[in-house]
Scaffold this active site. Structure first.
Site, PDB file in Angstrom:
ATOM      1  N   TYR A 132      78.068  66.070  63.521  1.00 40.74           N
ATOM      2  CA  TYR A 132      79.005  65.943  62.408  1.00 40.74           C
ATOM      3  C   TYR A 132      79.557  64.525  62.276  1.00 40.74           C
ATOM      4  O   TYR A 132      80.160  64.181  61.260  1.00 40.74           O
ATOM      5  CB  TYR A 132      80.183  66.917  62.585  1.00 40.74           C
ATOM      6  CG  TYR A 132      79.881  68.312  62.105  1.00 40.74           C
ATOM      7  CD1 TYR A 132      78.920  69.093  62.746  1.00 40.74           C
ATOM      8  CD2 TYR A 132      80.559  68.869  61.024  1.00 40.74           C
ATOM      9  CE1 TYR A 132      78.645  70.386  62.310  1.00 40.74           C
ATOM     10  CE2 TYR A 132      80.291  70.153  60.578  1.00 40.74           C
ATOM     11  CZ  TYR A 132      79.332  70.905  61.223  1.00 40.74           C
ATOM     12  OH  TYR A 132      79.058  72.178  60.785  1.00 40.74           O
ATOM     13  N   LYS A 182      72.287  73.519  74.754  1.00 41.55           N
ATOM     14  CA  LYS A 182      70.831  73.619  74.768  1.00 41.55           C
ATOM     15  C   LYS A 182      70.359  72.521  75.727  1.00 41.55           C
ATOM     16  O   LYS A 182      69.657  71.586  75.340  1.00 41.55           O
ATOM     17  CB  LYS A 182      70.297  73.419  73.338  1.00 41.55           C
ATOM     18  CG  LYS A 182      68.812  73.652  73.173  1.00 41.55           C
ATOM     19  CD  LYS A 182      68.417  75.107  73.149  1.00 41.55           C
ATOM     20  CE  LYS A 182      66.902  75.233  73.121  1.00 41.55           C
ATOM     21  NZ  LYS A 182      66.440  76.633  73.158  1.00 41.55           N
ATOM     22  N   ASP A 215      70.527  79.691  71.988  1.00 43.54           N
ATOM     23  CA  ASP A 215      69.685  80.746  71.398  1.00 43.54           C
ATOM     24  C   ASP A 215      69.933  82.084  72.110  1.00 43.54           C
ATOM     25  O   ASP A 215      70.071  83.131  71.476  1.00 43.54           O
ATOM     26  CB  ASP A 215      68.196  80.355  71.391  1.00 43.54           C
ATOM     27  CG  ASP A 215      67.697  79.779  72.708  1.00 43.54           C
ATOM     28  OD1 ASP A 215      68.510  79.555  73.633  1.00 43.54           O
ATOM     29  OD2 ASP A 215      66.473  79.557  72.823  1.00 43.54           O
ATOM     30  N   ASP A 239      79.750  75.741  64.905  1.00 48.96           N
ATOM     31  CA  ASP A 239      79.745  76.121  63.493  1.00 48.96           C
ATOM     32  C   ASP A 239      78.884  77.367  63.299  1.00 48.96           C
ATOM     33  O   ASP A 239      79.300  78.349  62.679  1.00 48.96           O
ATOM     34  CB  ASP A 239      79.200  74.964  62.650  1.00 48.96           C
ATOM     35  CG  ASP A 239      79.107  75.334  61.181  1.00 48.96           C
ATOM     36  OD1 ASP A 239      80.094  75.865  60.645  1.00 48.96           O
ATOM     37  OD2 ASP A 239      78.035  75.112  60.579  1.00 48.96           O
ATOM     38  N   ASP A 243      80.032  81.682  62.698  1.00 47.19           N
ATOM     39  CA  ASP A 243      79.651  82.536  61.563  1.00 47.19           C
ATOM     40  C   ASP A 243      79.012  83.821  62.099  1.00 47.19           C
ATOM     41  O   ASP A 243      79.294  84.918  61.612  1.00 47.19           O
ATOM     42  CB  ASP A 243      78.663  81.819  60.625  1.00 47.19           C
ATOM     43  CG  ASP A 243      79.371  81.134  59.456  1.00 47.19           C
ATOM     44  OD1 ASP A 243      80.594  80.892  59.555  1.00 47.19           O
ATOM     45  OD2 ASP A 243      78.713  80.843  58.441  1.00 47.19           O
TER      46      ASP A 243
HETATM   47  C1  IPM Z   1      83.364  75.515  58.793  1.00 47.64           C
HETATM   48  C2  IPM Z   1      82.574  75.063  57.582  1.00 47.64           C
HETATM   49  C3  IPM Z   1      82.541  73.537  57.594  1.00 47.64           C
HETATM   50  C4  IPM Z   1      81.827  73.105  58.854  1.00 47.64           C
HETATM   51  C5  IPM Z   1      81.899  72.883  56.366  1.00 47.64           C
HETATM   52  C6  IPM Z   1      82.441  73.432  55.082  1.00 47.64           C
HETATM   53  C7  IPM Z   1      82.039  71.378  56.418  1.00 47.64           C
HETATM   54  O1  IPM Z   1      81.305  75.600  57.568  1.00 47.64           O
HETATM   55  O2  IPM Z   1      84.559  75.208  58.871  1.00 47.64           O
HETATM   56  O3  IPM Z   1      82.787  76.177  59.654  1.00 47.64           O
HETATM   57  O4  IPM Z   1      80.596  72.975  58.860  1.00 47.64           O
HETATM   58  O5  IPM Z   1      82.507  72.874  59.846  1.00 47.64           O
HETATM   59 MN    MN Z   2      80.946  76.944  59.216  1.00 51.25          MN
END
Ligand code: IPM
Ligand code: MN
Length: 346
Positions: A132, A182, A215, A239, A243
């Site tokens: 990032y 990893k 993984d 990140d 999710d």
């Molecule tokens: C998150 C989002 C952000 C990230 C994006 C929108 C820049 O996906 O907060 O997880 O990748 O960190």
């Molecule tokens: Mn995200």
């Protein structure tokens, strides 16, 4: 009831952002905390209106607040009027980097009925480095010999402060920490992370720690999420994993986050993990739980620990009453009705 009014900047943003922020602020007030809030108009709508993403003067103003509450920013999916990266790099990441929000704390508790039921873990995501950081560039762009590089920046200082935070958090929880990386392929960055964890672990003999390849961690998160307590990982792995964790724990509409500056050299930022979800915006069906949970994390950071604990308890009871749903929607109650129900439980 708190004695001082905390100065909080509110960036409602786009889509469902303002709706879920409103519920979060409603719950904070219902918990007896009197905030002194200032609204900031930032996000896709603002960009489309006057081209501003995060003016320098606005950033300087934001530094003066105790905390920032953010709903969600972004254009509708498929919209091309806002070039990719404009808001991500120009607003969200700029805030994370400029305000040195080096820990992205993302707690997960499995909602009843989800495959994560019974799981309770926190991901400590490094939030200022890795892929990032923006290292890299193009050579011979647009030609047949084009080269694009995107490096991963891992500093000893950046990794160590994140790892230290994770161990201290594990001390206050179930005393189990898992490094996710990893190391078998990313042998340079992975080595730095692994050595750092080993060294910091020596200062925390009561915390048991182990290591998972990222993984494999994806499999464990789905098959045995209850094995985790504190996961510490780099920016990109964090990140993706969060999710997945959101989906496992009942839906991204329940996932909260705290972008923390633990050194407290400036404000920390609190936001739900979900996005602007324009498809359901204005319909009153967005799940506000992630935003309310994020606000509770904010109160905890501001020292309003009693109010934060009461909101978390009410949230848990409300989550129990709501079935696991898909992103921000599929709650049987309207957005405001969920807020009202939590306020009532307080
Ligand atoms: C998150 C989002 C952000 C990230 C994006 C929108 C820049 O996906 O907060 O997880 O990748 O960190
Ligand atoms: Mn995200």
């Amino acid at each position: 009831m708190s004695s001082s009014r905390h100065r909080v900047a509110v960036i409602g943003g786009d889509g469902i952002g303002p709706e879920v922020c409103a519920e979060a602020l409603k719950i904070v007030a219902a918990a007896g905390v009197d905030l002194d809030t200032t609204d900031f108009d930032l996000g896709a709508a603002r960009y489309l209106r006057d081209g501003a993403v995060l003016p320098d003067a606005t950033l300087e103003e934001l530094r003066g607040f105790e905390a920032i509450l953010l709903g969600a920013v972004g254009p509708p999916v498929g919209d091309t009027a806002v070039p990719p990266g404009t808001l991500e790099r120009g607003l969200l990441l700029r805030l994370r980097f400029e305000l040195d929000l080096y820990v992205n704390l993302r707690p997960f508790t499995g909602v009843p009925g989800s495959i994560g039921e019974g799981a309770d873990f926190v991901v400590v995501r490094e939030n200022t480095e890795g892929t990032y950081a923006g290292e890299g560039g193009f050579l011979r762009k647009g030609t047949a010999h084009e080269v694009a590089t995107q490096g991963s920046v891992n500093t000893r200082m950046g990794v160590e402060r994140c790892v230290r935070y994770a161990f201290e958090l594990a001390e206050r929880r179930r005393r189990r920490l898992t490094l996710v990386h990893k190391t078998n392929v990313l042998t340079f960055a992975g080595d730095l992370w692994q050595r750092t964890v080993k060294e910091v672990a020596a200062e925390h003999p009561e915390v048991e720690w182990d290591y998972n390849h990222v993984d494999a961690a994806c499999i464990y998160l789905v098959e045995q999420p209850a094995r985790y307590d504190v996961i510490v990982t780099d920016n990109l792995f964090g990140d993706i994993l969060t999710d997945l964790a959101g989906a496992v724990a009942g839906g991204i509409g329940f996932a909260a986050s705290a972008n923390l500056n633990p050194a407290r050299t400036g404000p920390s930022l609190f936001e739900p993990v979900h996005g602007a979800a324009h498809d359901i915006a204005g319909k009153g069906v967005a799940n506000p739980l992630a935003a309310i949970h994020s606000a509770a994390l904010m109160l905890d950071h501001l020292g309003e620990t009693d109010a934060a604990a009461r909101i978390l308890k009410a949230l848990a009871a409300q989550a129990d009453a709501m079935s696991a749903g898909s992103p921000s929607s599929s709650t049987q109650l309207s957005t405001t009705a969920v807020g009202d129900a939590i306020a009532e439980r307080l």
